[in-house]
Design a protein around this motif. Structure first.
Motif, PDB file in Angstrom:
ATOM      1  N   PHE A  57      43.544  52.938  42.134  1.00 41.10           N
ATOM      2  CA  PHE A  57      44.536  51.942  41.755  1.00 41.10           C
ATOM      3  C   PHE A  57      44.139  50.560  42.270  1.00 41.10           C
ATOM      4  CE2 PHE A  57      48.416  49.578  42.861  1.00 41.10           C
ATOM      5  CZ  PHE A  57      48.983  49.465  41.602  1.00 41.10           C
ATOM      6  N   TRP A  58      43.765  50.473  43.541  1.00 36.04           N
ATOM      7  CA  TRP A  58      43.458  49.155  44.101  1.00 36.04           C
ATOM      8  C   TRP A  58      42.168  48.596  43.516  1.00 36.04           C
ATOM      9  CZ3 TRP A  58      47.208  46.463  45.503  1.00 36.04           C
ATOM     10  CH2 TRP A  58      48.320  47.031  46.130  1.00 36.04           C
ATOM     11  N   VAL A  59      41.202  49.485  43.244  1.00 35.17           N
ATOM     12  CA  VAL A  59      39.988  49.014  42.560  1.00 35.17           C
ATOM     13  C   VAL A  59      40.369  48.395  41.213  1.00 35.17           C
ATOM     14  CG1 VAL A  59      37.856  49.770  41.441  1.00 35.17           C
ATOM     15  CG2 VAL A  59      38.447  50.655  43.695  1.00 35.17           C
ATOM     16  N   GLU A  60      41.262  49.091  40.510  1.00 36.91           N
ATOM     17  CA  GLU A  60      41.656  48.602  39.186  1.00 36.91           C
ATOM     18  C   GLU A  60      42.463  47.312  39.268  1.00 36.91           C
ATOM     19  OE1 GLU A  60      41.768  53.047  37.202  1.00 36.91           O
ATOM     20  OE2 GLU A  60      43.632  51.965  37.546  1.00 36.91           O
ATOM     21  N   VAL A  61      43.314  47.226  40.295  1.00 39.86           N
ATOM     22  CA  VAL A  61      44.087  45.994  40.460  1.00 39.86           C
ATOM     23  C   VAL A  61      43.143  44.814  40.656  1.00 39.86           C
ATOM     24  CG1 VAL A  61      45.626  44.760  42.024  1.00 39.86           C
ATOM     25  CG2 VAL A  61      46.206  47.067  41.278  1.00 39.86           C
ATOM     26  N   VAL A  62      42.110  45.022  41.484  1.00 36.82           N
ATOM     27  CA  VAL A  62      41.154  43.951  41.717  1.00 36.82           C
ATOM     28  C   VAL A  62      40.464  43.556  40.408  1.00 36.82           C
ATOM     29  CG1 VAL A  62      38.974  43.376  42.856  1.00 36.82           C
ATOM     30  CG2 VAL A  62      40.802  44.527  44.140  1.00 36.82           C
ATOM     31  N   ILE A  63      40.069  44.575  39.613  1.00 42.50           N
ATOM     32  CA  ILE A  63      39.381  44.285  38.342  1.00 42.50           C
ATOM     33  C   ILE A  63      40.303  43.491  37.406  1.00 42.50           C
ATOM     34  CG2 ILE A  63      38.452  45.339  36.233  1.00 42.50           C
ATOM     35  CD1 ILE A  63      37.451  47.644  38.059  1.00 42.50           C
ATOM     36  N   VAL A  64      41.550  43.958  37.279  1.00 46.43           N
ATOM     37  CA  VAL A  64      42.478  43.289  36.364  1.00 46.43           C
ATOM     38  C   VAL A  64      42.731  41.855  36.825  1.00 46.43           C
ATOM     39  CG1 VAL A  64      44.848  43.278  35.493  1.00 46.43           C
ATOM     40  CG2 VAL A  64      43.560  45.405  35.545  1.00 46.43           C
ATOM     41  N   LEU A  65      42.930  41.668  38.146  1.00 46.34           N
ATOM     42  CA  LEU A  65      43.177  40.317  38.643  1.00 46.34           C
ATOM     43  C   LEU A  65      41.956  39.426  38.449  1.00 46.34           C
ATOM     44  CD1 LEU A  65      45.230  40.970  41.898  1.00 46.34           C
ATOM     45  CD2 LEU A  65      46.046  40.224  39.650  1.00 46.34           C
TER      46      LEU A  65
END
Lengths: 289, 543
Positions: A57-65
């Protein structure tokens, strides 16, 4: 996330206090209003699953941001007013290599714990008891093959018959009762169409398929004694929404006491014979333990 | 649009001698013209979307509150969710992106007069139209098919669905599938053989690459679906036992066959969208596409890998752990070419001089929301996490972000971008931008809370749910209302354009629009590229 888990924990404590007035076990694994995160984990599998989910989830949050930041920059800097003359650059080998290799590395970081968890959650290593689960249109039946072979059906309590504190579409007439601190093997099959036995707090979600026996496992520590809910998770016909799963996790001693009562309550079935299905009368034996 | 073609006939006297074509119903029923057939496909998609979107609104209405308010028969709920899925996939997204834009713009963009097999093009369309009628009938005859669009046996077999409805659904997919296979053969033949002189494969616009790859996916995936459907049909009607455990068959066998088709199918729906987005991003940034070859081969590799990841839809059926391990790895690989596409679009815009007209707004929205839907795909590709999410609303949220949002955004992108070319008139830019923002806000309110419902464990395909799920469901249903306003506004804009739109020039988008369709008049005359254009320099916006 951590904050919300604490709030959830407090909420569960609070609601557990409210429910303790009745004879019910502490409800741990039920959905909560406005919930936006997992239910409380009750097994090592689900704890690992949540940890692993949070990693992705946090990896994806970083990518999306990151993508969002680039897009905002593009809107501000490269709109027709701000930048009347477009560049003509169409290649940058270094960049292209980076955005190919970097995702590969990120995926490797995700894949390693993913596979470790996959193999961990697959099957019980040293099962101490077995619960056989059979699905029907539209109820579950459970057979305690290592505890005298008795079995029973578990049906939804219709809305009209709900007692105060019971959950609509989640509570059943006969809950599954299972011991804490015990590695339990779950065997599942179906009598008619494909269903799915899913209890989120246990990290268990497995199809029941006619003609096949599927296997998984669970182990709930004594600290997580309580009631857990789940729902059928594979479209199985008209009453798909009306075959919930309710599990009481009790201490080993309570479980032995319950087994003795259940053996007489649910007519015992011969090991060799197919499971004998007995309609339950009341829920009193569970409540009385 | 019929009128505008007639105008084309009069406006371009030099084409007059070639423009004799049947009029009235004959023109449409017998049509062999790629533009008319493209228009027919778009009209079919619009008609089907009324039904498909209507069903989804009925579902959101029922789900707004716990308990059963409007749909008291759960089987009816299952029927409309099945029809919603089948119609949106086979009769809205596919006809619009592939049949509609593909037919219209493959010949225009590669510089040839028409498709390779014009008569086959006609039968492709009418098979699809017959399929739509059959799937509509499947909801009303024999009690309706309440199987989900995946039609899993045993639920879909004769014991549990004794009426004719599932047979109608099967035959509907047979017809639509046959139409798509013929269309795919047509696309491949046209693109391989009929490109204008000088347009090498590596000079084709990316939309053509996208359609070329999509056609191969159709050609390879749909026969597998047809085989599986035939087996299900004989199981239901002639007592074979392919999927019947009591006769030595296996219901899981269906799932393997279905998803061997079903996973390439999702790329069949999204690769054409990639193609449209690439054209639009390049046009409105006034820059050639960044990393053209990487973009083309990223789509090709997504197509190839898309065929070997099907069982990630089946992580909970209970097959052995090594198989699941393989499908985790293979599925995650797809994130790499997808990332290449996202970053290449961003790099195309980087340094550009971007005009945020409606098509570009939609393309911009597509890129961002496809990233959101894409990363949840990475979450779901991990079988252990799928144990928490399989058949919950998290899955609904994921695939509606990539299909209902991204693929539909691409359809809107293409409609606004090519509407001037197709009907010769400009849409109302202000209304178009309003329509984008309403839709953007609506679909996010609609689908984002469904992630939370999935996290909390709400199963999909239920008309009534435990009371704790009420909050987010109400939010989601409110978003559906906003999205519906956006959809209705789009139909108004379409009507307004056809009625009152200003005359569109051949190229309304300026120097960024370098592909061949902008070299012909607007609306595109009935026959185009009768004298083949010659591609001398690096073409069409791609260096």
């Amino acid at each position: 996330m951590i904050k919300s888990r604490w709030m959830l924990f407090l909420f569960v404590l609070f609601s557990a206090g409210a429910i303790a007035a009745g004879a019910h076990a502490e409800v741990i694994g039920a959905p909560q209003p406005w919930e936006w995160y997992f239910r409380t984990a009750a097994t090592p599998v689900q704890e690992d699953l949540i940890w692993f989910h949070d990693l992705i989830f946090w990896v994806e949050v970083v990518i999306v941001l990151f993508v969002m930041a680039l897009m905002i920059y593009i809107v501000v800097k490269f709109n027709a007013k701000a930048n009347p003359t477009p560049s003509t650059r169409t290649h940058n080998t270094f960049l292209e290599v980076i955005w190919t290799v970097l995702p590969v590395l990120i995926l490797v970081v995700i894949a390693v714990p993913s596979l470790r968890l996959l193999f961990f959650m697959d099957k019980a290593k040293n099962p101490e008891m077995t619960l056989k689960i059979t699905s029907h249109q539209w109820y579950w039946s459970y057979q305690y093959v290592d505890n005298g072979g008795f079995g029973f059906d578990s049906n939804l309590i219709p809305e009209a018959d709900l007692k105060p504190g019971q959950l609509r579409l989640l509570d059943v007439d006969n809950r599954v009762v299972l011991p804490a601190d015990t590695e339990i093997r779950l065997l599942m099959t179906s009598e008619d169409v494909i269903h799915n036995w899913a209890v989120q707090s246990f990290g268990v979600r497995l199809d029941t398929v006619p003609g096949r026996i599927n296997e998984t496992w669970m182990k709930v520590p004594a600290a997580k004694i309580g009631t857990y809910y789940g729902q059928c998770s594979e479209l199985c016909g008209v009453n798909h929404a009306y075959m919930p799963i309710a599990v009481d996790i009790v201490s080993k001693q309570d479980f032995q006491r319950w087994v003795e009562q259940a053996k007489t309550k649910f007519a015992s079935a011969d090991d060799a014979a197919p499971m004998k299905v007995v309609q339950a009368e009341t829920q009193s034996s569970i409540d009385a333990r | 649009m019929a009128d505008t073609h007639a105008h084309a006939h009069h406006d371009h006297g030099d084409h007059g001698e070639h423009a004799h074509h049947p009029t009235g119903w004959r023109r449409w029923l017998y049509s062999t013209n790629h533009k008319d057939i493209g228009t027919l496909y778009l009209v079919l998609a619009i008609i089907a979307s009324f039904v498909g979107v209507g069903f989804s609104m009925m579902m959101r209405l029922e789900l707004a509150e716990p308990g059963l308010q409007f749909i008291h028969d759960q089987h009816f709920y299952n029927v409309i969710l099945t029809a919603h899925g089948l119609i949106m996939v086979f009769f809205v997204v596919m006809p619009a992106l592939i049949g509609g834009f593909g037919n219209w713009f493959i010949p225009l963009m590669i510089g040839c007069p028409d498709m390779a097999f014009p008569r086959m093009n006609n039968i492709s369309f009418w098979l699809t139209a017959a399929g739509l009628i059959l799937v509509a009938l499947s909801t009303v005859v024999g009690g309706g098919a309440g199987t989900g669009w995946t039609v899993y046996p045993p639920l879909s077999n004769h014991t549990f669905h004794p009426g004719m409805s599932v047979d109608f659904a099967i035959l509907s997919l047979h017809l639509a599938g046959a139409g798509s296979i013929l269309g795919a053969i047509n696309f491949i033949t046209t693109i391989v053989n009929m490109r204008a002189p000088g347009m090498t494969f590596h000079r084709m616009p990316l939309f053509i690459w996208a359609m070329f790859i999509t056609a191969f996916l159709l050609l390879l995936a749909l026969p597998v679906l047809a085989g599986a459907l035939t087996m299900l049909l004989t199981d239901r009607n002639f007592h074979t036992a392919f999927f019947e455990p009591s006769g030595g068959g296996d219901p899981i066998f269906w799932q393997h066959l279905f998803w061997f088709f079903g996973h390439p199918e999702v790329y069949i729906m999204i690769i054409p969208a990639f193609g449209i987005i690439s054209q639009v991003v390049s046009t409105f940034s006034k820059k050639p596409v960044f990393g053209y070859l990487g973009m083309a081969y990223a789509m090709a590799s997504i197509g190839v890998v898309g065929f070997v990841v099907w069982a990630h839809h089946m992580f909970t059926v209970g097959f052995n752990v090594e198989t699941r391990a393989y499908f985790i790895i293979a599925t995650m690989v797809i994130a790499v070419p997808t990332g290449i596409k996202i970053f290449s679009w961003l790099a195309t815009m980087w340094g550009g001089s971007i005009e945020f007209k409606t098509p570009m707004l939609y393309a911009f929205g597509f890129i961002f929301l496809f990233v959101v839907g894409g990363v949840t795909g990475v979450t779901l590709s991990n079988a252990p996490v799928d144990m928490a999410f399989h058949d919950t609303y998290f899955v609904i949220a994921h695939f509606h972000y990539v299909l209902s949002i991204a693929a539909m955004f691409a359809i809107f992108t293409g409609m606004y971008y090519w509407l001037p070319k197709m009907c010769g008139k400009m849409y109302n830019e202000k209304l178009g931008q309003w329509q984008f923002w309403i839709t953007f806000v609506g679909v996010n309110i609609l689908f984002f809370p469904q992630h939370f419902l999935g996290m909390a464990g709400m199963p999909r395909r239920i008309a009534d749910y435990p009371d704790a799920f009420a909050g987010w469901n109400m939010v989601s249903s409110s978003g559906a209302v906003v999205s519906l306003v956006g959809a209705l506004l789009f139909f108004y804009i379409l009507w307004d354009t056809l009625r009152n739109g200003a005359k569109a020039p051949a190229n309304p988008w300026g120097i960024g629009a370098t592909t061949l369709e902008w070299t012909v008049d607007s609306p595109a005359p009935f026959h185009t590229h009768e004298i083949l254009p010659e591609i001398k320099a690096e073409p069409a916006g791609h260096h």
